[in-house]
Write a protein that holds these residues in place. Structure first.
Motif: not given
Length: 407
Positions: A127-136
């Motif tokens: 979920f830490t990785f998922a948060a990083l991938m949610s920023a464009t």
């Protein structure tokens, strides 16, 4: 003193390389961010003694990584809010807010659970990785849109989504990397605590931004002095960020809200035309310098990444992020009637990951369990995003007849 002199020289060399690359990219009309990343990768895999020292400092110094977050983030966000025409943003508010809130949350959940179940990474890492991938990161995309004369509607959507989803993604990143395990142990009560913390971060940051943005908008009414007003804008961006962080709320959201208020209301009531021109020129220059270091650093980070035997997990992570983005975009825009299928597809494909994702990944403490996995996957997805997606956006726009002069 000697150490500081060496560090300064190393950064100066990298800055000189960056500016040269930007100059060449502008001459050949290609996005400079992608060119910087590619040159950074080249520098990362070659051994040039003096440059190697600078690369080591950038990729391994916790001080430099802290600077990236606390110095460059307010600059990049502040500049974007200052330039954003508020009436355009307000006209697209339903779509932008749906993308930024609903889209970011769906992307976060889909990517998080997919990484947890398909890649087998621990829940906190997933979920830490998922948060990083949610920023464009719209920097490359907006420059392509401007070069090709894409309708302003598309630029507003991309920039508006990015401004707000950056703030939300940073809040999700903090919650995932610091508090997630604690809340999971609490069971159902943990969900409520997580939601409360999210709202505290987001609403608290927004209130700080509103208060400081309003105060500074009133202050510039007193003066017609552009050097002073530029200095005040700097104080606004950094002040709102650090004051919000001090009160343990979102500094990113504070900068976004404060900057939007200052750039729309403040400009309208307190800035002469001369000030507007000069303040935009100043922040254009500062942002160019900040981006030149950040995007070069994204490429250079290849030095710290061990790809051995990891190609399968990297490919799967890229697919997960692309699918997560697609589900998020099509769900969040499903009830928006004025967005055509071509525009929806372009918004989806142009949602590049960039400097913020890398900067946040680097900000994870050295003892964070799973830091290496996050760096590997974040770097790989960002590189794929900037190079493969970034370089195919221009042909896509032409194919969709969205460029000026095409029909």
């Amino acid at each position: 003193m000697h150490g500081f002199h060496e560090v300064f020289m190393q950064i100066l060399v990298l800055l000189a390389i960056s500016i040269t690359v930007i100059g060449i990219a502008k001459l050949i009309k290609e996005p400079y961010s992608i060119a910087l990343v590619l040159v950074g990768v080249l520098l990362g895999v070659t051994e040039i003694p003096f440059i190697e020292e600078a690369e080591s400092y950038i990729t391994q110094s916790s001080v430099f990584q802290a600077i990236i977050i606390s110095l460059f983030l307010p600059i990049l966000l502040g500049d974007a809010t200052l330039k954003m025409p508020f009436h355009h943003l307000y006209g697209m508010k339903k779509l932008v807010l749906s993308l930024a809130f609903l889209g970011t949350f769906i992307s976060f959940v889909v990517i998080g659970f997919s990484v947890y179940f398909l890649l087998g990474l621990p829940i906190v890492v997933a979920f830490t990785f998922a948060a990083l991938m949610s920023a464009t990161d719209p920097i490359s995309v907006i420059s392509i849109f401007k070069d090709l004369g894409v309708p302003e509607k598309m630029s507003t959507i991309m920039e508006g989504e990015s401004l707000f989803n950056d703030g939300i993604a940073v809040v999700l990143f903090k919650i995932s990397s610091i508090y997630l395990l604690t809340y999971m142990d609490m069971g159902a009560a943990g969900v409520g605590s997580g939601v409360f913390l999210f709202l505290k971060f987001a609403i608290g940051g927004a209130l700080v931004g509103l208060a400081i943005g309003f105060i500074f908008s009133q202050v510039i009414r007193i003066f017609d002095d552009y050097p002073l007003e530029i200095a005040l804008s700097m104080l606004l961006f950094f002040g709102s960020y650090f004051i919000a962080e001090h009160f343990k709320v979102s500094g990113v959201i504070a900068v976004v809200i404060g900057g939007l208020l200052f750039g729309s209301y403040g400009k309208k009531i307190g800035m002469s035309e001369e000030t507007k021109v000069n303040i935009n020129t100043f922040w254009d220059t500062i942002t160019l310098l900040a981006n030149s270091i950040i995007f070069l650093m994204v490429g250079i980070e290849i030095r710290e990444v061990d790809f051995t035997g990891k190609w399968g997990i990297i490919a799967l992570a890229i697919v997960i992020v692309l699918v997560g983005r697609t589900i998020a975009i099509y769900t969040a825009t499903s009830y928006i009637s004025h967005l055509t299928q071509k525009e929806r597809f372009l918004v989806n494909w142009a949602g590049l990951r960039g400097s913020l994702s890398i900067a946040l990944a680097l900000s994870l403490p050295a003892d964070f369990s799973g830091r290496e996995d996050i760096l590997l996957l974040t770097f790989s997805v960002v590189l794929f995003s900037l190079v493969v997606q970034g370089l195919t956006i221009k042909p896509l726009i032409k194919k969709f007849n969205m460029a000026k002069g095409t029909s």
